[in-house]
Design a protein around this motif. Structure first.
Motif, PDB file in Angstrom:
ATOM      1  N   LEU A 249       0.827  -1.200   0.000  1.00  0.00           N
ATOM      2  CA  LEU A 249       0.000   0.000   0.000  1.00  0.00           C
ATOM      3  C   LEU A 249       0.863   1.251   0.000  1.00  0.00           C
ATOM      4  N   PHE A 250       1.938   1.264   0.776  1.00  0.00           N
ATOM      5  CA  PHE A 250       2.844   2.411   0.819  1.00  0.00           C
ATOM      6  C   PHE A 250       3.496   2.632  -0.551  1.00  0.00           C
ATOM      7  N   ILE A 251       3.937   1.562  -1.190  1.00  0.00           N
ATOM      8  CA  ILE A 251       4.548   1.667  -2.524  1.00  0.00           C
ATOM      9  C   ILE A 251       3.538   2.199  -3.530  1.00  0.00           C
ATOM     10  N   LEU A 252       2.289   1.722  -3.446  1.00  0.00           N
ATOM     11  CA  LEU A 252       1.242   2.200  -4.346  1.00  0.00           C
ATOM     12  C   LEU A 252       1.005   3.701  -4.160  1.00  0.00           C
ATOM     13  N   ILE A 253       0.985   4.165  -2.941  1.00  0.00           N
ATOM     14  CA  ILE A 253       0.774   5.594  -2.670  1.00  0.00           C
ATOM     15  C   ILE A 253       1.938   6.418  -3.193  1.00  0.00           C
ATOM     16  N   VAL A 254       3.174   5.955  -2.994  1.00  0.00           N
ATOM     17  CA  VAL A 254       4.348   6.682  -3.484  1.00  0.00           C
ATOM     18  C   VAL A 254       4.329   6.769  -5.008  1.00  0.00           C
ATOM     19  N   VAL A 255       3.985   5.667  -5.673  1.00  0.00           N
ATOM     20  CA  VAL A 255       3.910   5.677  -7.130  1.00  0.00           C
ATOM     21  C   VAL A 255       2.800   6.619  -7.595  1.00  0.00           C
ATOM     22  N   PHE A 256       1.669   6.605  -6.889  1.00  0.00           N
ATOM     23  CA  PHE A 256       0.565   7.497  -7.247  1.00  0.00           C
ATOM     24  C   PHE A 256       0.975   8.960  -7.117  1.00  0.00           C
ATOM     25  N   LEU A 257       1.698   9.295  -6.071  1.00  0.00           N
ATOM     26  CA  LEU A 257       2.112  10.681  -5.862  1.00  0.00           C
ATOM     27  C   LEU A 257       3.241  11.095  -6.809  1.00  0.00           C
ATOM     28  N   ALA A 258       4.037  10.141  -7.264  1.00  0.00           N
ATOM     29  CA  ALA A 258       5.192  10.459  -8.103  1.00  0.00           C
ATOM     30  C   ALA A 258       4.830  10.626  -9.577  1.00  0.00           C
ATOM     31  N   THR A 259       3.562  10.509  -9.911  1.00  0.00           N
ATOM     32  CA  THR A 259       3.173  10.622 -11.320  1.00  0.00           C
ATOM     33  C   THR A 259       2.962  12.057 -11.776  1.00  0.00           C
ATOM     34  N   ASN A 260       3.269  13.023 -10.958  1.00  0.00           N
ATOM     35  CA  ASN A 260       3.088  14.431 -11.319  1.00  0.00           C
ATOM     36  C   ASN A 260       4.406  15.074 -11.755  1.00  0.00           C
ATOM     37  N   PHE A 261       5.116  14.486 -12.677  1.00  0.00           N
ATOM     38  CA  PHE A 261       6.364  15.058 -13.181  1.00  0.00           C
ATOM     39  C   PHE A 261       6.075  15.991 -14.350  1.00  0.00           C
ATOM     40  N   TYR A 262       6.866  17.051 -14.453  1.00  0.00           N
ATOM     41  CA  TYR A 262       6.696  18.022 -15.526  1.00  0.00           C
ATOM     42  C   TYR A 262       7.978  18.110 -16.346  1.00  0.00           C
ATOM     43  N   SER A 263       7.828  18.445 -17.607  1.00  0.00           N
ATOM     44  CA  SER A 263       8.986  18.750 -18.442  1.00  0.00           C
ATOM     45  C   SER A 263       9.090  20.264 -18.547  1.00  0.00           C
ATOM     46  N   GLN A 264       9.989  20.750 -19.366  1.00  0.00           N
ATOM     47  CA  GLN A 264      10.147  22.193 -19.510  1.00  0.00           C
ATOM     48  C   GLN A 264       8.943  22.820 -20.196  1.00  0.00           C
TER      49      GLN A 264
END
Length: 133
Positions: free
Chosen positions: A5-20
């Protein structure tokens, strides 16, 4: 299970990456959140001596803006969740002798049961701003 569950939450939160160069993404949530809830029947309002029940709920929340109309704002809420439930009948007399196979039912229902529930909820919110500040 908590590790997964912790890994799933971290992956969910880490999907907000931006490029230039930022492209407007329709599927990007405007807000995200986590809800953690624990409950039991053993409290001052609902204490019942016939059974015991407890639940732990872990829920992710993603809010998507759908648009607005006049003074109303509309949102879609996506909520994946996992629940861990424990239930046990303590008072075996709760199953009455006039029921069919009542001795087998008493034996079955007085055993501690662990139930794991995975669910995906969808919600719809309508908001109206009452005060500007």
């Amino acid at each position: 299970m908590i590790k997964k569950l912790f890994i799933l939450i971290v992956v969910f939160l880490a999907t907000n990456f931006y490029s230039q160069v930022k492209n407007k993404n329709t599927f990007k949530p405007s807000k995200i959140g986590i809800l953690v809830n624990f409950g039991t029947n053993e409290n001052f309002i609902f204490d019942d001596s016939d059974y015991t029940y407890s639940t732990s709920t872990f829920k992710g929340q993603a809010f998507y803006k759908l648009g607005n109309w006049k003074n109303l704002n509309f949102e879609l809420i996506l909520q994946p969740q996992v629940q861990f439930i424990k239930h046990q009948l303590i008072n075996e007399q709760y199953v009455l002798p006039n029921e069919e196979d009542y001795l087998e039912k008493r034996k079955e229902f007085t055993q501690l049961k662990n139930i794991n529930l995975l669910a995906l909820e969808f919600g719809f919110a309508t908001k109206k701003e009452l005060v500007k500040n």
